[in-house]
Structure formats: structure tokens, C-alpha cells
Design a protein around this motif. Structure first.
Motif, PDB file in Angstrom:
ATOM      1  N   ALA A 279     -20.655 -52.278  -5.907  1.00 45.24           N
ATOM      2  CA  ALA A 279     -21.228 -53.300  -5.015  1.00 45.24           C
ATOM      3  C   ALA A 279     -20.528 -54.629  -5.304  1.00 45.24           C
ATOM      4  O   ALA A 279     -20.477 -55.057  -6.462  1.00 45.24           O
ATOM      5  CB  ALA A 279     -22.729 -53.422  -5.218  1.00 45.24           C
TER       6      ALA A 279
ATOM      7  N   TYR B 241     -20.006 -58.801  -4.076  1.00 44.93           N
ATOM      8  CA  TYR B 241     -20.451 -59.937  -3.255  1.00 44.93           C
ATOM      9  C   TYR B 241     -19.216 -60.624  -2.671  1.00 44.93           C
ATOM     10  O   TYR B 241     -18.352 -61.092  -3.397  1.00 44.93           O
ATOM     11  CB  TYR B 241     -21.242 -60.933  -4.099  1.00 44.93           C
TER      12      TYR B 241
ATOM     13  N   ILE C 211     -22.932 -58.294   1.033  1.00 45.47           N
ATOM     14  CA  ILE C 211     -22.610 -57.381  -0.077  1.00 45.47           C
ATOM     15  C   ILE C 211     -21.850 -56.197   0.508  1.00 45.47           C
ATOM     16  O   ILE C 211     -22.264 -55.592   1.500  1.00 45.47           O
ATOM     17  CB  ILE C 211     -23.882 -56.882  -0.791  1.00 45.47           C
ATOM     18  N   ASP C 212     -20.737 -55.842  -0.119  1.00 43.16           N
ATOM     19  CA  ASP C 212     -19.929 -54.696   0.310  1.00 43.16           C
ATOM     20  C   ASP C 212     -20.163 -53.564  -0.686  1.00 43.16           C
ATOM     21  O   ASP C 212     -19.833 -53.689  -1.873  1.00 43.16           O
ATOM     22  CB  ASP C 212     -18.458 -55.095   0.341  1.00 43.16           C
ATOM     23  N   VAL C 213     -20.743 -52.448  -0.209  1.00 41.11           N
ATOM     24  CA  VAL C 213     -21.037 -51.280  -1.059  1.00 41.11           C
ATOM     25  C   VAL C 213     -20.089 -50.140  -0.657  1.00 41.11           C
ATOM     26  O   VAL C 213     -19.936 -49.849   0.535  1.00 41.11           O
ATOM     27  CB  VAL C 213     -22.506 -50.818  -0.899  1.00 41.11           C
TER      28      VAL C 213
ATOM     29  N   VAL D 271     -31.641 -50.028  -0.535  1.00 37.09           N
ATOM     30  CA  VAL D 271     -31.414 -51.344  -1.139  1.00 37.09           C
ATOM     31  C   VAL D 271     -32.761 -51.949  -1.483  1.00 37.09           C
ATOM     32  O   VAL D 271     -33.611 -52.130  -0.607  1.00 37.09           O
ATOM     33  CB  VAL D 271     -30.651 -52.266  -0.165  1.00 37.09           C
TER      34      VAL D 271
ATOM     35  N   LYS E 235     -21.976 -52.420   4.600  1.00 36.20           N
ATOM     36  CA  LYS E 235     -22.084 -53.858   4.335  1.00 36.20           C
ATOM     37  C   LYS E 235     -23.533 -54.273   4.498  1.00 36.20           C
ATOM     38  O   LYS E 235     -24.185 -53.911   5.480  1.00 36.20           O
ATOM     39  CB  LYS E 235     -21.199 -54.672   5.280  1.00 36.20           C
TER      40      LYS E 235
ATOM     41  N   ILE F  86     -29.250 -50.815  -5.807  1.00 29.90           N
ATOM     42  CA  ILE F  86     -28.688 -50.031  -4.703  1.00 29.90           C
ATOM     43  C   ILE F  86     -28.502 -48.582  -5.168  1.00 29.90           C
ATOM     44  O   ILE F  86     -27.898 -48.347  -6.228  1.00 29.90           O
ATOM     45  CB  ILE F  86     -27.338 -50.606  -4.259  1.00 29.90           C
TER      46      ILE F  86
END
Length: 913
Positions: A804, A806, A812-814, A829, A847, A859
Motif C-alpha cells: 500500500a 500513499y 492510496i495505491d494498493v 479497507v 486505488k 487493508i
């Protein structure tokens, strides 16, 4: 016949032998020439004497009253009608008589009106240095000159002066002539005659009370009444007093002991506490006096009975004096008085000049805060001036470089580091920042020092000096490098700066600023004093500097001088103290097509820092004055001459290039070029890239992948953005690569993939090609799928590489990887202390928007089988957490929290949203 011929020849030889020798003939001719010259000079002198004016007793008593008129012909001052107290010879103490005689005319009581010894010395000096370099006027001659003649240094007037002096001595006694002189002389501070001077300076109405130092001061004042004014220049007064005392000793009037005792006196202790009142228009009248003295060979407006017609605009003058006053209604704020190094209170001073932009006529002069006393120091015109700071940059740097090298306003200058002076010292910008490549316009607008110094180096000291002198700037010595930013030996007055800036607003035409248009003498002789205009620069240079100075007002350091609705150009300037403790000088010079104004503030002769908040005072003085005097009149904008062209160029190109059809609007800027120097080449930076060619995609059964290939120019500096969609779904970005192929692994059986490739410039990611796409169908085997699903039932593997990150902007990009039977992914989440949110996706990433600073998020990702026997089968959940940074941390680098090693490019990334 032969005998007669011989006889004639003999006679010719006899005559020839009787001619005079050559030297005798030369002497004879010389004698004839000298006689002719004597006769001619005698006749000329006789003519001069015959045309000399008569001695008029009525003119011997008092000086003539000179009348001063404003630009409209209205009388504004009648000089000389006041400030007189007449005295007789019997009122003069011996100490004063001795001081005056020793100083002005040591043989006064012996000669007949002219002094042969002084005339001889003056003749020798004039032969060496030119006529008029030294005078030999006695007191009697001075009385004649002040009463009947002008101050012009002409032979005719000198002859008439000597003749009339001889005549005057026949009609009047020495005592009467000395009495006339002491009643007629101007002593400064508005005082005519020695009695009034004694009262004004020393508070004494009885001359018998004068001391030796006071008498010496009075005897020395007539030579330079303003320069030796003891109220304003006590140090100069003392030097002059000591000179008089020395002359008195030399001529036996006092002893050496008396002189030494007198020299000990403190000048201010002698002076009265009641200084002369300030005079209306005094600052302007001082300029009038200087011009008349300079242009009419020493004529004196206080004693010569002149009619002086001036350029004064009384409305503007009164407004300027109001802004420099201590009135409670004054809208200009000034700081409280401060103390100098000796503990004396000093106040922030100011000097201000208003010119007519079209012709250089002086409309107003502000000489000092609180008004100007008669003979007081005029900060607008007196002395050698002060350092100009950055206000000199158009004059020494950017004006000369346009004139001599035809630089455009776009010309690029590299401001990458402090400027190295080559002696171990450097010069930095005022804000200690370096923006890199900047245009000349921006360098001037932001008052950057480094580009100015580099420009000055390109111009060269010789051309810079020549340009400045053409604008009336007195460059006494060789220019130094830091003169380019106004911080070395070059000093200027507000009058000089106004005159120079006016030429920029007047199409490059300069003439000396002038206060007097004409002078009319008592005999009705008229002298025109208007100066002749000359071209100081090309009209292209003047207009381009003006256009850049308009940017200074609208976008740069001079924004406080901006006047909405008025086309104004101008420049700020400040200087620095050596210890870096502040600025002792602050300037602003600006102009419209109607008026030019320069304002200066500082602590006079004191090198004291101006309080920071008051460094803008010159801008405020300019803005208030220009606003007031521009009311109810039309102010045209500056007209672009035919020698200048406006050209749209691509911002960032160096040298300047024309924009292409693909250059974004935000990258196009309009600048000025001298006609014939404008750019002709077009930039290719934003030309649209060619799309890829021969794009194809093929399914690889053995690796269960799709291989994509395309062609592109090998020399092109580009990358390729590859995206794909499944079964007509949303196009998802897969990867960015510089290769011309890519493998999409782990593809879905039976699915149709649409693959898209876009070429993107590595120099500017905004420059991208048209997208090209192709499709490929992945074969499907239902029975095989069912067998495989049955065999692999329950074998749904967990995701790997879960991370994850920021990205800023509350996102947030997972992402994760997955290697197993076809599955979807359940993402949960859970914000700390908040309700969990669940979402199911087919891709290997998601995202999350609206992330809150300071919040921690848990997450988890669970794969769920979606085909055959695995349908609905859940794999083992994997989890990670991420805390969003607070405040400024959120604006820094991306924040990342990985539970596992971050994976490289691989299958599943095509599904990231």
C-alpha cells in the motif's frame, strides 16, 4: 644698340644690390602689423568705452529685484525686495573692514579703481588657461558689475567694467564704494548686505558686536553663499573662515596669535537658534539659480534684476511639497526619527523630481522633508548624489545591450549560481534564489542581480559608460563591475535619474532637464535657455526597455507603484550597507507618456538603514503624485515604433524559436525583437509524435500469455504506454516500456483482449502520439477447464507482494500478485476506529480515494475462485497497514508500507485502476 642694352642690364643689377636685407624687411612688416593691431585694439577699446552704460546713482544703492514666473507666465517670486538692512560706512567695525579688504581687494585703498598688479597676474593665467579662467576684479569693479553690467565673461564687458570703475572712483570716495559693496552683496540664506547677514546668522543687529571669527565668516561668504552657508555646511564654513584669517595675517590686519585663537571656535556655537524660514518653491528656485549662473556666465537671480521665465507647475510643486511635509493629513507614512552614531536625532529624508516626459521641462522639485530653507541642502539636485541600486540596471545593463547587441526581451540568461567577481567575492540575488534560465524581461522585472552582471559583462564598460553619459549620468571614473547593480562608485541625483528615465519614455530623445526657458535682462536683452534635444538611443531600445519596465510594475518588484488604468513603466532600487544590516537608500523612477518622476529616500549624509517597512516609500510617493497629476488629462499608452516587432515564441526555447502547431498555449509567450532579428526557426519540441506501426498480438498457448510487438524509429527518444481491456471492458494501463514488445501473462481463457500502444516523449510527457490498437482472442476449453478446476479444487492460493503506497492528493495505491486458478479479489479497507469498506475487483490492484491525513488504514485482500469447482472458494487473506502523514509531511515524497518485498512487473498488473 648693343651699348644701350648693356647699360640697362647694369642698371638693373645696381638696383637689385641696393635692396634691404631680409631681416630688415621682416622687422618692418612686423612693426607695421603690431602698429595695426595697436590701432585696431585701441579703436575697439575706444568703441567699448564709448558704448559703456552711464553711471546711474540710483542703481548703486540696492541690488535689482529679479522676478520669477511659472510656466503660465504668472509671477511666483520677487527676489531681492526683502531681506535687506542698509548700513553706512560708520556702522562698519574695523575688524569687518580688515577681513573684507584682505579677502577681496588688499590694495583697495591704494589703487584708482583697477589693480594693475592683479590684472597682470590674471592676463598670464588667462593666456595659459583661456580667457575668463581668472579675474582681477577689485571691489570697485564688483560694484560696477553688480550695478550696471551682466556677469558674462566677455572682453567687451571687462573693458567696460574697468572703465566704469575708474569713473566711479572719480565720483565717490573709497568709503562710499565699500559701503555700496557691503550693502549690495548676497550672503546666502536670503540675506542681501552684510547687516542682514549678521542678523540672520549670528542674531546681531549691531555690527560693532561682531567678533573676529564672525567677521571672517562674513568676508568669506560672498564667494559661495550656498556652499559656505554655516547652517548647512559648518565644516566648509570653517575652512573658508581659516582662509580669510590666513589672508588677514598675510596682509598685516591681525597677528598669527589672533588667527590661531579665532580658528579654535566651534562654528555652530556662533549661530543663532532661529534658522531662516522655509521658502515656498525654494527647492525649485535653487535649480533656477544654478541654471542661470551656469548658462548666463554667472548671472545672479538675487541681484541682477532679471525676469526669469520657468517651467514650474505650481499645482504639482505644491502637491510634492505637501507629500514631503509633516502635515497630519499627509497620506505618505514616514518613520520616527532615529539617532546617528554620535547620538544626534536624524529623520528620513527625501528628494523628488517631476519632469515633463515630452520635453524635459522640470515641473516640480521636492528638496527635503519638512520644506527647504533658503540655501538649504536640496536632496533632489545637490552634491554628487547617492548609489542608485538596481534602478541603474536599465541604464548600464539592459539599455546598452539592446542598443549595441540587439537583444530581445526574451533573450535567455542563466541564473544558476551567485556571480563570481573573480577576487574571492561573489554577488547573489536579493532573495538568494536562482531560477535557472530566465528571459531578460523576467530578470529585470524580478530585479535579479546575476543576470544583470552577466549582461553588463556582455556590454562592456566602455559602451555602458557611453550609453549612460548620453543620458546625462555623470560617470567620473571607470565603471566597476558592481556598478552594474548600482553598488560601487557611481553616484546619481534624483534629477539625473529622472532625466535618464525620461528618455526611455520619449522614444530615446534626451535633453538636460531644465527649469528656465528664457531670461530677460533689465535692458530687455533676452536669452533663450531651452536645451537642444539629441537622440541618446534608438527608438527600439527606448520602447523595449519601457515595455519591460511596465512588467516591473504589473508583475515585478515595483507592483506598489501600479496605477490601474494608467500605462506606467518604472524601476525600484535599493542599496546595501557593507555590514549587511540594511538599505541606506531606496529609489523609484517611473514614467508615463506625460510625466516622469524619480523619488529617493535615505538619511542624507548618514549611512543608516531605512526601516524595512519604509523602503517602499519612494513607490508610494510616485504613485500618489502620478495619480494626482494625471487626473482629468489623457494619458496615452507608449506607441510601438516600426523598428520593433512582437513575436510569439515557444517558452523555454534557447535561442528563441517559433512555436509549432502542437506547442501548448501555456508554452507560448509574446516578446519584442528589434526588426530583422526575430526568430525564423520553428521549435520541434512539441511536434506530435508518429504512432507505432505494425502493431500485432499473438496468444502463446505454452505460457498462457499474449505477446505484443510493434515497430518504431530506433533513434526516437520515447517510451511506450501499453494498455489493455478484457471483453470490451475499461482500458487499463499495463506498463511503460522503452522496448517495442511486451508479454501479457496469465491471460483469461476464452477472453478477447484489446491492446493499445501510445508513444510518449521522454523530454515532455505531454507530447504523446495517436493510440494504435489490436485485438487477440484467447482460446477456451470448457472440459479442460472443468477438469483443471476439479483437480485444483480448494487450491486457491493467497496473494503475494501486497503493498500500500500513499501517492499524495488523498489517494492510496494498493497492489498485489496472484498465481493460481482464476479468481476475483475481495478488498477490505478498515480505517482505525471506523467502519470497514469492502470491494471486489478482477484486477491486481485498486486505488483508494479520500484518505485522511493522520489516519491509519488496515487493508486485507482475499482471492475468491470464479470458475468450475473453485467458484466461490476463498483463499487465505493477506493484510497490510498504512498511516497517512500529517501536514507538510503529506506534501513530501510518496509514503510506502510493504509487508512483502515489492514485486516487479508481472502478471496481474494489467488490472490496476
Amino acid at each position: 644698340m648693343a651699348d644701350n642694352s648693356q647699360s640697362r642690364t647694369a642698371r638693373r643689377k645696381q638696383k637689385k644690390s641696393k635692396k634691404k636685407p631680409l631681416w630688415k624687411r621682416i622687422m618692418l612688416i612686423t612693426g607695421i602689423v603690431i602698429l595695426a593691431l595697436v590701432i585696431g585694439v585701441g579703436a575697439l577699446f575706444t568703441y567699448y568705452v564709448a558704448t559703456a552704460p552711464e553711471i546711474d546713482a540710483s542703481k548703486l544703492s540696492d541690488p535689482f529685484s529679479s522676478k520669477i514666473y511659472d510656466k503660465d507666465g504668472e509671477l511666483i517670486a520677487d527676489l531681492g525686495e526683502k531681506q535687506r538692512t542698509k548700513i553706512g560706512y560708520d556702522d562698519l567695525p574695523q575688524v569687518l573692514i580688515d577681513a573684507v579688504i584682505a579677502t577681496e581687494d588688499s590694495r583697495f585703498f591704494e589703487h584708482p579703481g583697477i589693480d594693475i598688479w592683479r590684472i597682470g597676474g590674471a592676463i598670464i593665467s588667462n593666456l595659459k588657461n583661456g580667457f575668463g579662467s581668472e579675474g582681477a576684479s577689485t571691489i570697485t569693479q564688483q560694484v560696477v558689475e553688480k550695478s550696471f553690467l551682466s556677469h558674462e565673461k566677455k572682453l567687451k564687458l571687462k573693458v567696460q567694467e574697468q572703465w566704469l570703475a575708474l569713473q566711479l572712483e572719480q565720483d565717490y570716495s573709497k568709503e562710499e564704494i565699500l559701503e555700496m559693496y557691503l550693502n549690495k552683496v548676497y550672503y546666502g540664506a536670503g540675506a542681501y548686505g552684510v547687516a542682514k547677514a549678521a542678523q540672520i546668522y549670528f542674531g546681531k543687529t549691531d555690527l560693532s558686536e561682531l567678533t573676529l571669527p564672525e567677521a571672517a565668516i562674513l568676508a568669506g561668504l560672498p564667494q559661495r553663499p550656498s556652499g559656505y552657508n554655516p547652517f548647512n555646511h559648518p565644516d566648509l564654513t570653517k575652512k573658508r573662515m581659516n582662509t580669510v584669517l590666513h589672508l588677514m595675517v598675510m596682509h598685516g590686519k591681525i597677528t598669527e596669535k589672533q588667527a590661531n585663537e579665532a580658528k579654535k571656535v566651534d562654528i555652530p556655537s556662533l549661530l543663532t537658534d532661529e534658522k531662516p524660514d522655509t521658502s515656498s518653491y525654494e527647492a525649485f528656485i535653487q535649480r533656477v539659480k544654478k541654471e542661470v549662473e551656469k548658462k548666463v556666465d554667472g548671472a545672479d537671480i538675487y541681484t541682477d534684476g532679471l525676469k526669469v521665465y520657468t517651467t514650474l507647475d505650481t499645482d504639482i510643486q505644491e502637491h510634492v511639497e505637501f507629500l514631503l511635509s509633516d502635515s497630519e493629513d499627509n497620506p505618505i507614512p514616514y518613520p520616527e526619527s532615529t539617532k546617528d552614531s554620535e547620538g544626534n536625532e536624524v529623520k528620513l529624508q527625501a528628494g523628488m523630481v517631476v519632469l515633463d516626459t515630452n520635453n524635459g521641462a522640470i515641473r516640480a522639485i521636492g528638496g527635503a522633508r519638512g520644506g527647504l530653507e533658503k540655501g538649504g541642502w536640496n536632496y533632489a539636485i545637490d552634491g554628487n548624489g547617492r548609489q542608485p541600486g538596481s534602478a541603474i540596471k536599465p541604464i548600464l545593463d539592459y539599455g546598452p545591450v539592446i542598443e549595441n547587441k540587439q537583444w530581445s526581451t526574451y533573450h535567455q540568461l542563466n541564473d544558476d549560481k551567485p556571480y563570481d567577481l573573480g577576487n574571492g567575492n561573489t554577488v547573489d540575488n536579493w532573495h538568494n534564489k536562482h531560477p535557472g534560465w530566465v528571459s531578460m524581461r523576467m530578470a529585470l522585472s524580478d530585479s535579479l542581480n546575476v543576470p544583470a552582471l552577466k549582461t553588463f559583462k556582455e556590454v562592456g564598460k566602455k559602451d555602458a559608460k557611453e550609453f549612460a553619459e548620453g543620458l546625462g549620468i555623470n560617470v567620473k571614473d571607470e565603471l566597476q563591475t558592481t556598478d552594474a547593480i548600482g553598488g560601487a562608485g557611481l553616484n546619481v541625483t534624483p534629477m539625473e535619474m529622472a532625466g535618464a528615465y525620461r528618455a526611455f519614455g520619449n522614444e530615446g530623445i534626451y535633453n538636460d532637464p531644465y527649469a528656465v526657458t528664457k531670461v530677460v535682462f533689465p535692458d530687455d536683452r533676452e536669452v533663450d535657455l531651452k536645451p537642444k534635444p539629441e537622440a541618446a538611443m534608438s527608438d527600439s531600445t527606448a520602447y523595449m526597455i519601457t515595455d519591460m519596465l511596465k512588467t516591473v510594475i504589473t508583475e515585478g518588484t515595483g507592483y506598489r507603484a501600479n496605477i490601474p488604468g494608467l500605462a506606467v513603466a518604472g524601476k525600484t532600487g535599493t542599496t546595501n550597507l557593507e555590514d549587511g544590516s540594511g538599505s541606506p537608500d531606496s529609489w523609484f523612477s517611473g514614467y508615463t507618456t506625460n510625466y516622469t518622476i524619480t523619488a529617493w529616500t535615505g538619511y542624507g549624509g548618514q549611512q543608516l538603514p531605512i526601516p524595512t517597512e519604509y523602503k517602499v516609500t519612494p513607490q508610494l510617493l510616485f504613485k500618489n503624485t502620478m495619480t494626482e497629476i494625471s487626473k482629468n488629462i489623457e494619458t496615452a499608452d507608449f506607441k510601438k515604433p516600426n523598428s520593433v516587432v512582437e513575436v510569439a515564441v515557444e517558452k523555454g526555447s534557447n535561442p528563441a524559436k517559433l512555436p509549432s502547431d502542437y506547442t501548448p498555449e501555456s508554452k507560448i509567450i509574446t516578446e519584442l525583437f528589434v526588426k530583422g532579428t526575430e526568430p525564423t526557426k520553428t521549435s520541434e519540441k512539441f511536434d506530435k509524435l508518429d504512432p507505432v506501426s505494425k502493431l500485432k498480438a499473438k496468444y502463446d498457448k505454452e505460457n498462457n500469455s499474449v505477446n505484443v510487438e510493434w515497430d518504431y524509429d530506433e533513434d526516437a527518444d520515447v517510451s511506450f504506454e501499453v494498455s489493455a481491456s478484457v471483453n470490451g471492458g475499461q482500458m487499463q494501463n499495463l506498463s511503460s516500456t522503452e522496448d517495442t514488445s511486451i508479454e501479457i501473462s496469465n491471460v483469461e481463457p476464452g477472453a478477447e483482449y484489446t491492446i493499445q500502444v501510445v508513444a510518449v516523449s521522454n523530454k515532455d510527457d505531454a507530447n504523446a502520439s495517436e493510440a494504435k490498437s489490436t485485438k487477440v482472442k484467447v482460446p477456451g476449453d470448457k472440459e479442460k477447464d472443468e477438469d483443471e478446476n476439479e483437480e485444483n479444487k480448494g487450491n486457491i492460493n493467497p496473494v503475494t507482494g501486497l503493498s500500500a503506497t500513499y501517492e499524495g492528493g488523498n489517494t492510496i495505491d494498493v497492489s498485489w500478485q496472484y498465481n493460481g486458478p482464476p479468481a476475483t479479489f475481495e478488498v477490505i479497507v478498515s480505517p482505525e476506529g471506523g467502519a470497514p469498506q469492502k470491494q471486489t475487483v478482477d484486477s491486481n490492484g485498486i486505488k483508494i480515494d479520500n484518505a485522511q491525513p493522520g489516519q491509519t488504514y488496515m487493508i486485507s485482500v482475499t482471492p475468491i475462485g470464479k470458475n468450475g469447482a473453485n467458484r466461490g472458494v476463498r483463499g487465505e487473506p493477506q493484510g497490510t497497514s498504512l498511516t497517512i502523514p500529517n501536514g507538510e509531511e503529506a506534501n513530501g515524497d510518496d509514503q510506502e508500507n510493504n509487508e512483502d518485498d515489492h514485486p516487479g512487473e508481472g502478471p496481474g498488473h494489467q488490472g490496476r485502476e
